[in-house]
Design a protein around this motif. Structure first.
Motif, short mmCIF file in Angstrom:
data_model
loop_
_atom_site.label_atom_id
_atom_site.label_comp_id
_atom_site.label_asym_id
_atom_site.label_seq_id
_atom_site.Cartn_x
_atom_site.Cartn_y
_atom_site.Cartn_z
N UNK A 188 0.74 -1.17 -0.06
CA UNK A 188 -0.09 0.08 0.17
C UNK A 188 0.70 1.40 -0.14
N UNK A 189 2.00 1.22 0.31
CA UNK A 189 2.84 2.26 0.39
C UNK A 189 4.49 2.37 0.57
N UNK A 190 4.93 3.66 0.45
CA UNK A 190 6.25 3.50 0.56
C UNK A 190 6.80 4.59 1.86
N UNK A 241 14.50 3.41 2.23
CA UNK A 241 12.92 3.45 2.03
C UNK A 241 12.54 1.94 2.41
N UNK A 242 11.24 2.06 2.92
CA UNK A 242 10.39 0.84 3.24
C UNK A 242 9.03 0.65 2.29
N UNK A 243 8.83 -0.49 1.84
CA UNK A 243 7.52 -0.64 1.40
C UNK A 243 6.62 -1.64 2.21
N UNK A 244 5.42 -1.38 2.35
CA UNK A 244 4.65 -2.14 3.12
C UNK A 244 3.03 -1.78 3.06
N UNK A 245 2.34 -2.76 3.78
CA UNK A 245 0.92 -2.59 3.86
C UNK A 245 0.52 -1.53 5.03
#
Length: 160
Positions: free
Chosen positions: A58-60, A126-130
């Protein structure tokens, strides 16, 4: 093999080191299909679990500041590693070169990442997650900011 279900919510993040430069794509990314304008090949750090191609996030957000978040749909399109072989998942514990699709477009957090020719050239930034994982990350961040600062005990030389 570690599944997402067996991973604590706060750890369910793709850890992004950098964007892949032309040399990296030539060396490791031969298996990638033509990239569209909203796709980017990224060097990912050690992965938290087995994450299949097609998985959406869903997001960064910035690792140093989870409140700096971009709400975009991120899809795992293709995965390879140092041998240039395509995999059908981002494997647990591996660093990979992963092609990600960002919808509606690649966010500035990703576009601003430096390019690199391999892993370890840049730190994870940077992280990418829900959304639930991002929420847990920001909750942890605010709790750590509210925690009182205590001085460590002094240890005299030669004494414990």
């Amino acid at each position: 093999m570690r599944t997402e279900d067996n991973t604590p919510l706060t750890e369910r993040v793709l850890l992004v080191e950098s964007r892949a430069n032309k040399e990296a794509l030539a060396a490791f990314g031969q298996e990638f299909t033509q990239r569209s304008a909203n796709e980017e090949a990224l060097f990912l750090s050690f992965n938290y679990a087995e994450v299949p191609v097609g998985r959406q996030f869903d997001c960064c957000f910035r690792r140093a500041d989870p409140s700096d978040v971009a709400w975009v749909t991120v899809t795992v399109v293709s995965v390879t590693q140092q041998f240039g072989v395509r995999w059908d998942e981002v494997p647990h514990g591996w660093k990979t070169l992963t092609l990600l699709r960002f919808e509606p477009e690649i966010p500035s957090l990703i576009r601003a990442l430096p390019e690199a020719s391999s892993w370890y050239e840049q730190p994870v930034s940077v992280c990418i997650s829900d959304r639930p994982t991002w929420g847990a990350q920001t909750a942890n961040e605010s709790r750590s900011l509210r925690r009182p600062v205590t001085r460590p005990e002094r240890i005299e030389r030669g004494r414990r």
